[in-house]
Design a protein around this motif. Sequence first.
Motif, short mmCIF file in Angstrom:
data_model
loop_
_atom_site.label_atom_id
_atom_site.label_comp_id
_atom_site.label_asym_id
_atom_site.label_seq_id
_atom_site.Cartn_x
_atom_site.Cartn_y
_atom_site.Cartn_z
N THR A 189 0.86 -1.44 0.00
CA THR A 189 0.15 0.15 -0.07
C THR A 189 0.56 0.97 -0.33
OG1 THR A 189 -1.33 -1.10 0.59
CG2 THR A 189 -1.96 1.74 1.63
N HIS A 190 1.82 1.59 0.98
CA HIS A 190 2.75 1.87 0.79
C HIS A 190 3.48 2.53 -0.40
CE1 HIS A 190 6.46 4.98 2.30
NE2 HIS A 190 7.19 4.04 1.87
N VAL A 191 3.84 1.68 -1.18
CA VAL A 191 4.49 1.50 -2.03
C VAL A 191 4.49 2.06 -3.67
CG1 VAL A 191 5.71 0.22 -4.26
CG2 VAL A 191 6.05 -0.05 -1.89
N VAL A 192 3.31 1.60 -3.78
CA VAL A 192 1.75 2.26 -4.62
C VAL A 192 1.66 3.82 -3.89
CG1 VAL A 192 -0.23 1.82 -5.63
CG2 VAL A 192 0.89 0.01 -5.03
N ARG A 193 1.49 3.74 -3.24
CA ARG A 193 1.04 5.67 -2.65
C ARG A 193 2.43 6.97 -3.14
NH1 ARG A 193 0.09 8.52 2.40
NH2 ARG A 193 -0.82 10.21 1.75
N ALA A 194 3.46 5.73 -2.57
CA ALA A 194 4.70 6.73 -2.83
C ALA A 194 4.84 7.31 -4.53
CB ALA A 194 5.98 6.14 -2.17
N GLY A 195 4.77 5.86 -5.00
CA GLY A 195 5.12 6.44 -6.45
C GLY A 195 4.22 7.22 -7.31
N TYR A 196 3.17 7.30 -6.76
CA TYR A 196 2.59 8.49 -7.22
C TYR A 196 2.95 9.72 -5.95
CZ TYR A 196 -1.87 5.71 -9.07
OH TYR A 196 -2.69 4.79 -9.92
N THR A 197 3.13 9.57 -5.17
CA THR A 197 4.11 10.93 -4.65
C THR A 197 4.78 11.60 -5.06
OG1 THR A 197 2.88 10.00 -2.34
CG2 THR A 197 4.40 11.68 -2.43
N TYR A 198 5.23 10.78 -5.44
CA TYR A 198 6.38 11.55 -6.26
C TYR A 198 6.18 12.22 -7.51
CZ TYR A 198 9.15 7.66 -3.69
OH TYR A 198 9.37 7.12 -2.78
N VAL A 199 5.14 11.82 -8.24
CA VAL A 199 5.18 12.13 -9.65
C VAL A 199 4.27 13.78 -9.23
CG1 VAL A 199 3.79 12.19 -11.77
CG2 VAL A 199 4.99 10.76 -10.88
N ILE A 200 3.30 13.17 -8.56
CA ILE A 200 3.22 14.65 -7.51
C ILE A 200 2.85 15.62 -7.44
CG2 ILE A 200 0.87 15.52 -5.53
CD1 ILE A 200 -0.57 12.82 -6.36
N GLU A 201 5.10 15.63 -6.74
CA GLU A 201 5.52 16.67 -6.01
C GLU A 201 5.90 17.12 -7.28
OE1 GLU A 201 6.06 17.12 -3.39
OE2 GLU A 201 5.70 15.96 -1.61
N ILE A 202 6.33 16.47 -8.49
CA ILE A 202 7.00 17.14 -9.33
C ILE A 202 5.81 17.80 -9.95
CG2 ILE A 202 8.14 16.50 -11.56
CD1 ILE A 202 9.58 14.32 -10.13
N ARG A 203 4.70 17.64 -10.58
CA ARG A 203 3.17 18.09 -10.62
C ARG A 203 3.31 19.89 -9.88
NH1 ARG A 203 1.05 16.73 -14.94
NH2 ARG A 203 1.54 13.59 -16.23
N LYS A 204 3.17 19.68 -8.42
CA LYS A 204 3.14 20.23 -7.89
C LYS A 204 4.46 21.20 -8.28
CE LYS A 204 0.59 18.51 -4.04
NZ LYS A 204 -0.25 19.97 -3.57
N TRP A 205 5.07 21.22 -8.19
CA TRP A 205 6.84 21.83 -8.23
C TRP A 205 6.56 22.76 -9.41
CZ3 TRP A 205 11.05 20.60 -11.83
CH2 TRP A 205 11.83 21.34 -11.61
N LEU A 206 5.92 21.85 -11.25
CA LEU A 206 5.70 22.74 -12.33
C LEU A 206 4.80 23.31 -12.13
CD1 LEU A 206 6.18 19.11 -14.26
CD2 LEU A 206 7.77 21.18 -14.20
N GLY A 207 4.05 23.54 -11.35
CA GLY A 207 2.74 24.32 -10.44
C GLY A 207 1.15 23.50 -11.32
N GLU A 208 1.10 23.13 -10.94
CA GLU A 208 -0.49 22.41 -11.44
C GLU A 208 -0.55 22.67 -9.49
OE1 GLU A 208 -0.69 18.45 -13.41
OE2 GLU A 208 0.78 18.57 -14.27
N ASP A 209 -1.62 22.89 -9.69
CA ASP A 209 -2.46 22.34 -8.81
C ASP A 209 -3.29 21.01 -8.07
OD1 ASP A 209 -3.93 22.87 -6.55
OD2 ASP A 209 -5.74 23.93 -7.57
N ILE A 210 -2.76 19.72 -7.16
CA ILE A 210 -3.06 19.24 -7.76
C ILE A 210 -3.11 17.86 -6.35
CG2 ILE A 210 -0.26 17.90 -8.56
CD1 ILE A 210 -1.39 15.73 -9.97
N VAL A 211 -3.96 16.90 -6.00
CA VAL A 211 -3.88 17.00 -4.16
C VAL A 211 -2.99 15.06 -4.45
CG1 VAL A 211 -6.15 17.56 -3.93
CG2 VAL A 211 -6.19 15.13 -4.67
N TYR A 212 -3.05 14.74 -3.16
CA TYR A 212 -2.07 13.38 -2.77
C TYR A 212 -2.87 12.90 -3.14
CZ TYR A 212 1.88 16.14 -1.56
OH TYR A 212 3.01 17.50 -1.53
#
Length: 164
Positions: free
Chosen positions: A60-83
């Motif tokens: 469960t942790h591995v799957v969620r973390a795999g999304y989190t890394y990309v979400i962090e990048i997308r947020k850094w790029l200015g996207e408004d996105i939730v974890y």
Amino acid sequence: MTKKGTHRSNGAIGALLDEYEKSIAEFKEVIKDVTSKELIQIVDGETKDEDCKSIQTILTHVVRAGYTYVIEIRKWLGEDIVYKEKEQLNSVSEYNKALDTMFAYNEQLFKDYPNIKLEELNPNKKVYVRWGQKYDVEQLFEHAIVHILRHRRQVELFKEKISR
């Protein structure tokens, strides 16, 4: 996911995705024979880390973390996105599908941003992640790959404990 034995041809991005995909395939190989009972069995009742008590909590942790890394990048790029919220699943086959979907989400980042800068030397321009570290895109993907490898090893050790 790409077919086994083929490599992406898009340089460093391709190499990162190939290695990430390989780490997931190796992880899936380790969990392929885990039964439903073994999946939910508490193997480490001493740990204070809720993500590391059973094979299920690790997955469960591995799957969620795999999304989190990309979400962090997308947020850094200015996207408004939730974890993504944790989603506990009930079988290895469900986790295999979840891992594939998570990886496709990672691939999509590079389709959406084909010219993304992988390396950033200026620490003030790096991705500041919610766990308090700074990475450039390449470092964050390298972290994602090693994260899979570390938890694959952890599941291997859990399986050894279960079989005793």
